[in-house]
Scaffold this motif. Structure first.
Motif, PDB file in Angstrom:
ATOM      1  N   LEU A  60      46.507  31.937  33.927  1.00 46.91           N
ATOM      2  CA  LEU A  60      45.053  31.781  34.015  1.00 46.91           C
ATOM      3  C   LEU A  60      44.520  32.715  35.098  1.00 46.91           C
ATOM      4  O   LEU A  60      44.820  32.556  36.278  1.00 46.91           O
ATOM      5  CB  LEU A  60      44.680  30.334  34.322  1.00 46.91           C
ATOM      6  CG  LEU A  60      45.181  29.303  33.300  1.00 46.91           C
ATOM      7  CD1 LEU A  60      44.813  27.898  33.734  1.00 46.91           C
ATOM      8  CD2 LEU A  60      44.609  29.591  31.928  1.00 46.91           C
ATOM      9  N   PHE A  61      43.721  33.673  34.681  1.00 51.65           N
ATOM     10  CA  PHE A  61      43.252  34.721  35.587  1.00 51.65           C
ATOM     11  C   PHE A  61      42.271  34.171  36.619  1.00 51.65           C
ATOM     12  O   PHE A  61      41.280  33.533  36.272  1.00 51.65           O
ATOM     13  CB  PHE A  61      42.580  35.839  34.783  1.00 51.65           C
ATOM     14  CG  PHE A  61      42.002  36.938  35.630  1.00 51.65           C
ATOM     15  CD1 PHE A  61      42.841  37.856  36.260  1.00 51.65           C
ATOM     16  CD2 PHE A  61      40.636  37.051  35.812  1.00 51.65           C
ATOM     17  CE1 PHE A  61      42.308  38.867  37.047  1.00 51.65           C
ATOM     18  CE2 PHE A  61      40.098  38.058  36.601  1.00 51.65           C
ATOM     19  CZ  PHE A  61      40.944  38.962  37.218  1.00 51.65           C
ATOM     20  N   PRO A  62      42.523  34.422  37.918  1.00 53.58           N
ATOM     21  CA  PRO A  62      41.570  34.030  38.959  1.00 53.58           C
ATOM     22  C   PRO A  62      40.443  35.055  39.048  1.00 53.58           C
ATOM     23  O   PRO A  62      40.680  36.250  38.946  1.00 53.58           O
ATOM     24  CB  PRO A  62      42.412  34.010  40.228  1.00 53.58           C
ATOM     25  CG  PRO A  62      43.504  35.000  39.964  1.00 53.58           C
ATOM     26  CD  PRO A  62      43.768  34.980  38.483  1.00 53.58           C
ATOM     27  N   GLU A  63      39.234  34.588  39.228  1.00 55.85           N
ATOM     28  CA  GLU A  63      38.069  35.473  39.267  1.00 55.85           C
ATOM     29  C   GLU A  63      38.294  36.650  40.200  1.00 55.85           C
ATOM     30  O   GLU A  63      38.784  36.497  41.315  1.00 55.85           O
ATOM     31  CB  GLU A  63      36.848  34.682  39.723  1.00 55.85           C
ATOM     32  CG  GLU A  63      35.573  35.492  39.805  1.00 55.85           C
ATOM     33  CD  GLU A  63      34.377  34.647  40.218  1.00 55.85           C
ATOM     34  OE1 GLU A  63      33.321  35.230  40.511  1.00 55.85           O
ATOM     35  OE2 GLU A  63      34.509  33.413  40.247  1.00 55.85           O
ATOM     36  N   GLY A  64      37.915  37.860  39.745  1.00 56.08           N
ATOM     37  CA  GLY A  64      38.068  39.044  40.582  1.00 56.08           C
ATOM     38  C   GLY A  64      37.791  40.312  39.817  1.00 56.08           C
ATOM     39  O   GLY A  64      37.877  40.351  38.583  1.00 56.08           O
ATOM     40  N   GLY A  65      37.422  41.384  40.525  1.00 54.68           N
ATOM     41  CA  GLY A  65      37.175  42.670  39.899  1.00 54.68           C
ATOM     42  C   GLY A  65      35.979  42.673  38.971  1.00 54.68           C
ATOM     43  O   GLY A  65      35.894  43.498  38.062  1.00 54.68           O
ATOM     44  N   GLY A  66      35.043  41.748  39.192  1.00 51.51           N
ATOM     45  CA  GLY A  66      33.881  41.655  38.313  1.00 51.51           C
ATOM     46  C   GLY A  66      34.131  40.810  37.084  1.00 51.51           C
ATOM     47  O   GLY A  66      33.226  40.636  36.267  1.00 51.51           O
ATOM     48  N   CYS A 125      42.234  44.666  38.966  1.00 50.77           N
ATOM     49  CA  CYS A 125      43.052  43.457  38.939  1.00 50.77           C
ATOM     50  C   CYS A 125      42.878  42.659  37.658  1.00 50.77           C
ATOM     51  O   CYS A 125      43.559  41.659  37.438  1.00 50.77           O
ATOM     52  CB  CYS A 125      42.716  42.565  40.137  1.00 50.77           C
ATOM     53  SG  CYS A 125      41.026  41.890  40.079  1.00 50.77           S
ATOM     54  N   GLY A 126      41.954  43.069  36.775  1.00 49.80           N
ATOM     55  CA  GLY A 126      41.596  42.270  35.615  1.00 49.80           C
ATOM     56  C   GLY A 126      42.594  42.324  34.478  1.00 49.80           C
ATOM     57  O   GLY A 126      43.586  43.053  34.509  1.00 49.80           O
ATOM     58  N   THR A 127      42.318  41.504  33.454  1.00 49.68           N
ATOM     59  CA  THR A 127      43.136  41.504  32.242  1.00 49.68           C
ATOM     60  C   THR A 127      42.529  42.479  31.249  1.00 49.68           C
ATOM     61  O   THR A 127      41.306  42.603  31.151  1.00 49.68           O
ATOM     62  CB  THR A 127      43.194  40.100  31.626  1.00 49.68           C
ATOM     63  OG1 THR A 127      41.871  39.632  31.380  1.00 49.68           O
ATOM     64  CG2 THR A 127      43.902  39.134  32.565  1.00 49.68           C
ATOM     65  N   HIS A 128      43.396  43.167  30.476  1.00 45.60           N
ATOM     66  CA  HIS A 128      42.925  44.233  29.601  1.00 45.60           C
ATOM     67  C   HIS A 128      43.664  44.228  28.269  1.00 45.60           C
ATOM     68  O   HIS A 128      44.756  43.659  28.154  1.00 45.60           O
ATOM     69  CB  HIS A 128      43.106  45.600  30.273  1.00 45.60           C
ATOM     70  CG  HIS A 128      42.198  45.803  31.451  1.00 45.60           C
ATOM     71  ND1 HIS A 128      40.930  46.305  31.330  1.00 45.60           N
ATOM     72  CD2 HIS A 128      42.392  45.547  32.779  1.00 45.60           C
ATOM     73  CE1 HIS A 128      40.377  46.354  32.534  1.00 45.60           C
ATOM     74  NE2 HIS A 128      41.240  45.893  33.433  1.00 45.60           N
ATOM     75  N   VAL A 129      43.029  44.886  27.285  1.00 42.84           N
ATOM     76  CA  VAL A 129      43.679  45.070  25.990  1.00 42.84           C
ATOM     77  C   VAL A 129      44.816  46.072  26.165  1.00 42.84           C
ATOM     78  O   VAL A 129      44.928  46.751  27.198  1.00 42.84           O
ATOM     79  CB  VAL A 129      42.673  45.570  24.936  1.00 42.84           C
ATOM     80  CG1 VAL A 129      41.545  44.567  24.753  1.00 42.84           C
ATOM     81  CG2 VAL A 129      42.102  46.941  25.328  1.00 42.84           C
TER      82      VAL A 129
END
Length: 423
Positions: free
Chosen positions: A51-57, A216-220
């Motif tokens: 579960l991604f923690p808020e960050g990088g917009g 730091c975000g999640t990406h395709v």
């Protein structure tokens, strides 16, 4: 710290050991609502998380831990703190099952990866630097460091190139690099730099042949997973320009909303999309003509009402009340008073044509003592605000249902009767 969600953005379930669990509360705003509610639950830290923690917009992920809803995830140093709603926590050391809200994750991946692509193209084509971005629940925007408003033609150029790259299916990869030697990546961007509490390797998101960007975000994993990009519009905000966009599933949703609205307009205007502009312009012209005729009619009515008093046998009434619900039109009152006899106390209101209590405008004219007495009193009854000077008082009110009570007070004051006479 690189979390499991950052290693594999497509992982939907994961087992991890609980490190700590403490009672907590959270001010949480449900999607589509404007006011927050207070939730009871626990702050849970696991050894790792999908579960991604808020960050990088990018907002945090939602999901579940052992079937209990996760409403917030924030990064604290090298740990991710999950707020889990509920009244029962977890023992330290037990292994729990994490489940991901996949539709929310996919949406965030599409918007975030698409933002990287749009940002890179604006930099490459026009040398505009992106200084920030915002991922909204309906649409998103990037903030470009330029004071020049971007034309529709320029937006179409970026949109076309972005969709060409999506069709090519350019690969998107994540590299872990030592921040001290990140300069080896000549095309790497780091507009905001690393957080002060960052520890360990940094993540660089690379779009094949386009750019590399610390993030730091999640990406395709491939641009084809973005489906498509639509740049909605550009707006100038102070010394920057915001470019609003939707990507992937949001494009389909936006198209559906537009088509539904188009069908509603077809029914309302009794014409197809190609006629909408002409039909609306015709309606506006007719509305202006009707409004002009209505104002003239109201003036005629006001003069007629004033003449009725002028033509009544003497002596004139001590007070006169007139209340209209033809719409809030102050000119009606002004016209009436210009033509009405002097030496009468007038209580006049105009309000909205509604069956509800109604908002409106109130005017009093008469002897100074009477005006100063009833002006503030009536505004209190009618829930309004206003002021007056000498023989005139006016204000706006919010509750027209109390007007009969005001009439009764005038009747009692001027004629000593409990029930107001109808004038």
């Amino acid at each position: 710290m690189v979390f499991k969600c950052q290693e594999d953005s497509f992982l939907r379930q994961f087992a991890s050991k609980v490190v700590s669990c403490e009672p907590a509360t959270l001010e949480w705003t449900p999607l589509g609502e404007t006011s927050a509610i207070k939730l009871q639950g626990f702050n849970v830290i696991c050894e790792d998380t999908i579960l991604f923690p808020e960050g990088g917009g990018q907002p945090c992920d939602y999901g579940e831990i052992n079937g209990q809803s996760v409403r917030s995830v924030v990064r604290k140093g090298t740990e991710a703190v999950h707020f889990v709603e509920g009244y029962s926590g977890f023992e330290e050391g037990i292994v729990v099952k994490q489940s991901l809200d996949w539709s929310r994750r996919l949406d965030h991946m599409q918007q975030h990866s698409g933002q990287h692509l749009i940002t890179a193209l604006f930099d490459r084509e026009f040398k505009y630097d992106t200084v920030s971005w915002w991922l909204g629940s309906d649409s998103s925007y990037i903030e470009l460091d330029t004071s020049h408003l971007i034309s529709r033609e320029s937006l179409d150029t970026i949109e076309r190139k972005a969709n060409e790259l999506i069709r090519e299916g350019r690969e998107v990869t994540v590299l872990l690099v030592d921040p001290e030697i990140a300069v080896e990546f000549q095309d790497a961007r780091a507009p905001r730099g690393l957080p002060k509490d960052h520890i360990g390797l940094a993540r660089v998101v690379r779009i094949e042949g386009i750019e590399s960007n610390m993030c730091c975000g999640t990406h395709v994993s491939n641009l084809s997973q973005l489906q498509c990009v639509k740049l909605l519009y550009a707006e100038k905000v102070k010394s920057s320009v915001y470019v609003h966009f939707v990507i992937g599933e949001r494009v389909l949703r936006k198209l559906g909303e537009i088509f539904q609205r188009e069908q509603q307009m077809n029914l309302a205007l009794k014409g197809g999309p190609t006629q909408h502009l002409d039909l609306i312009q015709k309606l506006q012209t007719n509305l202006k003509s009707s409004a002009k005729a209505f104002q003239k009619l109201l003036k005629d009515v006001a003069i007629s009402e004033a003449e009725k008093i002028e033509n009544t046998p003497h002596p004139y009434p001590k007070y006169y009340c007139l209340h209209r619900k033809d719409g809030i039109e102050p000119d009606f009152i002004n016209t009436f008073l210009r033509n009405a006899p002097e030496n009468i106390f007038y209580f006049l209101t105009v309000s909205e044509n509604t069956t509800n209590n109604g908002k409106g405008l109130m005017v009093l004219r008469g002897e100074k003592e009477d005006v100063q007495k009833f002006g503030p009193l009536f505004l209190e009854l009618l829930q309004g605000k206003g002021n007056g000077r000498e023989t005139n008082f006016q204000g706006k009110f919010n509750n027209g249902s109390k007007i009969p009570e005001c009439n009764a007070l005038l009747e009692k004051h001027f004629n000593g009767n409990k029930d107001p006479k109808r004038v």
